[in-house]
Design a protein around this motif. Structure first.
Motif, PDB file in Angstrom:
ATOM      1  N   ASP A   1       0.821  -1.213   0.000  1.00  0.00           N
ATOM      2  CA  ASP A   1       0.000   0.000   0.000  1.00  0.00           C
ATOM      3  C   ASP A   1       0.855   1.264   0.000  1.00  0.00           C
ATOM      4  OD1 ASP A   1      -2.003  -1.822   0.134  1.00  0.00           O
ATOM      5  OD2 ASP A   1      -3.001  -0.976   1.893  1.00  0.00           O
TER       6      ASP A   1
ATOM      7  N   VAL B   1       1.946  15.488 -12.575  1.00  0.00           N
ATOM      8  CA  VAL B   1       2.074  15.305 -11.117  1.00  0.00           C
ATOM      9  C   VAL B   1       3.445  14.698 -10.836  1.00  0.00           C
ATOM     10  CG1 VAL B   1      -0.413  14.866 -10.902  1.00  0.00           C
ATOM     11  CG2 VAL B   1       1.148  12.944 -11.009  1.00  0.00           C
TER      12      VAL B   1
ATOM     13  N   THR C   1       5.351  11.574  -5.170  1.00  0.00           N
ATOM     14  CA  THR C   1       4.535  12.143  -4.093  1.00  0.00           C
ATOM     15  C   THR C   1       3.087  11.719  -4.264  1.00  0.00           C
ATOM     16  OG1 THR C   1       6.104  13.955  -4.141  1.00  0.00           O
ATOM     17  CG2 THR C   1       4.186  14.287  -2.783  1.00  0.00           C
TER      18      THR C   1
ATOM     19  N   ALA D   1      -1.471   3.329  -5.258  1.00  0.00           N
ATOM     20  CA  ALA D   1      -2.880   3.019  -4.983  1.00  0.00           C
ATOM     21  C   ALA D   1      -3.796   4.187  -5.325  1.00  0.00           C
ATOM     22  CB  ALA D   1      -3.056   2.635  -3.508  1.00  0.00           C
ATOM     23  N   GLN D   2      -3.279   5.406  -5.192  1.00  0.00           N
ATOM     24  CA  GLN D   2      -4.095   6.574  -5.543  1.00  0.00           C
ATOM     25  C   GLN D   2      -4.342   6.648  -7.045  1.00  0.00           C
ATOM     26  OE1 GLN D   2      -1.400   9.366  -3.318  1.00  0.00           O
ATOM     27  NE2 GLN D   2      -3.298  10.434  -2.903  1.00  0.00           N
TER      28      GLN D   2
ATOM     29  N   GLN E   1      -2.068   0.849   5.900  1.00  0.00           N
ATOM     30  CA  GLN E   1      -3.088   0.293   5.026  1.00  0.00           C
ATOM     31  C   GLN E   1      -3.757   1.431   4.282  1.00  0.00           C
ATOM     32  OE1 GLN E   1      -6.093  -1.835   7.184  1.00  0.00           O
ATOM     33  NE2 GLN E   1      -6.935  -2.657   5.284  1.00  0.00           N
ATOM     34  N   TYR E   2      -3.881   1.296   2.978  1.00  0.00           N
ATOM     35  CA  TYR E   2      -4.552   2.321   2.174  1.00  0.00           C
ATOM     36  C   TYR E   2      -5.969   1.873   1.890  1.00  0.00           C
ATOM     37  CZ  TYR E   2      -5.857   4.955  -2.044  1.00  0.00           C
ATOM     38  OH  TYR E   2      -6.507   5.727  -2.965  1.00  0.00           O
TER      39      TYR E   2
ATOM     40  N   ARG F   1      -9.623   3.425  -0.013  1.00  0.00           N
ATOM     41  CA  ARG F   1     -10.310   4.513  -0.704  1.00  0.00           C
ATOM     42  C   ARG F   1     -11.745   4.545  -0.200  1.00  0.00           C
ATOM     43  NH1 ARG F   1      -9.818   5.370  -7.199  1.00  0.00           N
ATOM     44  NH2 ARG F   1      -7.596   5.251  -6.714  1.00  0.00           N
TER      45      ARG F   1
ATOM     46  N   LEU G   1      -6.528  11.159   3.736  1.00  0.00           N
ATOM     47  CA  LEU G   1      -5.595  11.529   2.667  1.00  0.00           C
ATOM     48  C   LEU G   1      -6.378  12.262   1.588  1.00  0.00           C
ATOM     49  CD1 LEU G   1      -2.839  11.288   1.146  1.00  0.00           C
ATOM     50  CD2 LEU G   1      -3.649   9.096   0.278  1.00  0.00           C
ATOM     51  N   SER G   2      -5.974  13.495   1.332  1.00  0.00           N
ATOM     52  CA  SER G   2      -6.630  14.238   0.255  1.00  0.00           C
ATOM     53  C   SER G   2      -5.644  14.323  -0.909  1.00  0.00           C
ATOM     54  CB  SER G   2      -7.068  15.603   0.777  1.00  0.00           C
ATOM     55  OG  SER G   2      -7.836  16.283  -0.173  1.00  0.00           O
ATOM     56  N   GLY G   3      -5.021  15.467  -1.157  1.00  0.00           N
ATOM     57  CA  GLY G   3      -4.041  15.545  -2.244  1.00  0.00           C
ATOM     58  C   GLY G   3      -2.713  14.915  -1.857  1.00  0.00           C
ATOM     59  N   GLY G   4      -2.442  14.903  -0.552  1.00  0.00           N
ATOM     60  CA  GLY G   4      -1.220  14.268  -0.052  1.00  0.00           C
ATOM     61  C   GLY G   4       0.040  15.093  -0.225  1.00  0.00           C
ATOM     62  N   MET G   5      -0.112  16.366  -0.575  1.00  0.00           N
ATOM     63  CA  MET G   5       1.091  17.151  -0.885  1.00  0.00           C
ATOM     64  C   MET G   5       1.922  17.487   0.361  1.00  0.00           C
ATOM     65  SD  MET G   5       1.432  17.438  -4.152  1.00  0.00           S
ATOM     66  CE  MET G   5       1.022  15.713  -4.031  1.00  0.00           C
TER      67      MET G   5
ATOM     68  N   ILE H   1       2.192  12.993   2.266  1.00  0.00           N
ATOM     69  CA  ILE H   1       3.092  11.980   1.697  1.00  0.00           C
ATOM     70  C   ILE H   1       4.570  12.324   1.960  1.00  0.00           C
ATOM     71  CG2 ILE H   1       3.811  10.801  -0.440  1.00  0.00           C
ATOM     72  CD1 ILE H   1       0.841  10.719  -1.209  1.00  0.00           C
TER      73      ILE H   1
ATOM     74  N   ASP I   1      -8.440   7.541   1.826  1.00  0.00           N
ATOM     75  CA  ASP I   1      -8.402   8.454   0.684  1.00  0.00           C
ATOM     76  C   ASP I   1      -9.792   9.042   0.461  1.00  0.00           C
ATOM     77  OD1 ASP I   1      -7.999   9.788  -1.693  1.00  0.00           O
ATOM     78  OD2 ASP I   1      -6.961   8.126  -2.684  1.00  0.00           O
TER      79      ASP I   1
ATOM     80  N   ARG J   1      -2.492  18.402  -7.542  1.00  0.00           N
ATOM     81  CA  ARG J   1      -2.851  17.375  -6.558  1.00  0.00           C
ATOM     82  C   ARG J   1      -3.415  17.979  -5.270  1.00  0.00           C
ATOM     83  NH1 ARG J   1      -3.934  12.660  -7.746  1.00  0.00           N
ATOM     84  NH2 ARG J   1      -3.439  11.967  -5.657  1.00  0.00           N
TER      85      ARG J   1
END
Lengths: 156, 268
Positions: free
Chosen positions: A19, A57, A61, A65-66, B5-6, B8, B28-32, B35, B50, B106
């Motif tokens: 993940d 993008v 980053t 999975a996204q 664990q991810y 959605r 988790l939204s854009g993750g900028m 992450i 997500d 993002r």
């Protein structure tokens, strides 16, 4: 581990990945598409830039999975039928590189930039390349190449 | 990155439920920001939920004098939105100046506001425009929302759904971006509304975004660059780091406020 399915350069791909796998690593290690470079690994340099659903993008980053279900284009997918994309042709023509490490990311950003600004001004180019770093400082030719890429795109 | 664990989320209620049950789960939204934070092992969540694709968190709408933007709206979409450009051009302009193009493709409004980075741009707009932060539980006034560096009124598991910006008569934002990151070394958002004028400062406060009361009073008598030039911002509560001393930043705030006031007086 989870199975990740996404379209890369027009082809459907599925692979198992943890993940926490980043999209950049997924492309390079699972799909063996090593044209996407990992430069800084801290979201600064943009060498890992790819397009996800048409947008530039930083793939270091974003989790793989996204990108599940998304359409990804990497540097390997830009040329069509053996013909270079205008951005690739322009970077070659203008010699917009020294060591070439940042080039895949620069080209992916350029491809997105000239789609948004078909006739970019110098300011739009400089602003548009803010997310891409070139440690050789070859920016002069890179800016020239972006302008040339826009011309080549128009002539197509 | 530590393992996590991810997942959605299929709906906002599912996301809220997972986050409520597991205090070490993170949205988790854009993750900028998230992450890069994970990559440096500065956080160790059990799960990432997500929420970026949830339709409940999308949409840009302007009606009855209020511009409403869904929390998962990306900076690039705020910047390019005709609705935002017409309603609050300063907000579209602010979004166009966040980070770099890849980040704007993002990063999301809700993510930025929830994170409340002391150098982020959006908190200045939310505070100056006297916006309402609409969450999964309630509506929070901007003045109550920001509670210090990386700290907000959000409770664990509470998610921002949208942000409602009352339309100002006029607004302007000026920032001095850090040349490498694009983050604000100092950023000043001035909004003039029917019920008064507000000046919010980001990038400089030791406790994050803040309202500059003296500037608000000075500009209430008439908007001009000269009104700001007479003021001195005390450096005591200004942030200091390798990029600048507190005195330097206080001066930058004044310069940015002067520019924003000049832009605003020119527009009238």
């Amino acid at each position: 581990m989870a199975k990740i399915t996404l379209k890369v350069n027009g082809e459907q791909h599925s692979a198992e990945a943890e993940d926490r796998t980043l999209l950049a690593n997924f492309l390079r290690d699972e799909l063996k598409l090593t044209g996407t470079h990992i430069g800084c690994d801290t979201s600064q340099c943009g060498a890992c830039t790819v397009h996800v659903d048409g947008r530039a993008v930083k793939s270091c980053t974003m989790l793989a999975a996204q990108a599940e279900g998304c359409e990804v284009v990497t540097i390997e997918g830009l040329a069509k039928n053996g013909k270079l994309h205008p951005a690739q042709a322009a970077f070659t023509e203008c010699h917009a590189l020294q060591c070439g490490f940042c080039t895949p990311g620069m080209i992916m950003t350029t491809a997105a930039l000239i789609k948004e600004h078909p006739a970019p001004t110098d300011e739009q180019i400089v602003h548009g390349l803010e997310g891409n770093l070139c440690r050789c400082t070859g920016y002069l030719n890179i800016v020239k190449a972006v302008k040339r890429a826009a011309e080549l795109q128009k002539a197509k | 990155m530590y393992a996590f664990q991810y997942r959605r989320a299929k709906s906002l209620s599912e996301a809220a439920e997972v986050l409520a049950k597991d205090e070490d789960a993170r949205p988790l939204s854009g993750g900028m920001t998230l992450i890069p934070t994970l990559k440096q092992r500065l956080a160790q969540p059990t799960q990432l939920v997500d929420i970026a694709g949830l339709p409940e968190l999308g949409g840009i709408d302007c009606r009855n004098g209020v511009l409403t933007i869904g929390a998962a709206t990306r900076h690039a979409d705020v910047a390019a939105s005709k609705v935002v450009q017409d309603a609050i051009p300063a907000l579209a302009c602010l979004a166009a100046g966040i980070g770099d193009p890849q980040v704007r493709n993002r990063g999301t409004l809700g993510g930025s506001v929830a994170n409340n980075d002391p150098a982020a741009d959006y908190p200045a707009a939310v505070l100056a425009l006297n916006a309402k932060v609409v969450t999964t539980k309630r509506e929070i006034a901007a003045d109550d929302f920001f509670q210090g560096m990386f700290t907000t009124a959000l409770e664990p598991g509470e998610l921002i759904v949208k942000i409602a910006f009352p339309l100002p008569k006029a607004a302007a934002y000026c920032k001095f971006p850090h040349p490498a990151s694009g983050y604000a070394m100092a950023g000043v958002f001035i909004a003039q509304a029917g019920d008064g004028l507000r000046v919010a400062v980001t990038g400089a406060g030791a406790s994050g975004v803040f309202r500059w009361a003296e500037a608000e009073q000075a500009l209430a008598k008439g908007i001009s660059a000269a009104a700001i030039e007479k003021l001195t911002l005390a450096a005591d509560d200004i942030n200091e780091d390798i990029h600048g001393t507190r005195e330097y930043r206080a001066q930058l705030v004044k310069v940015m406020a002067t520019r924003a006031a000049a832009a605003l007086s020119g527009k009238k």
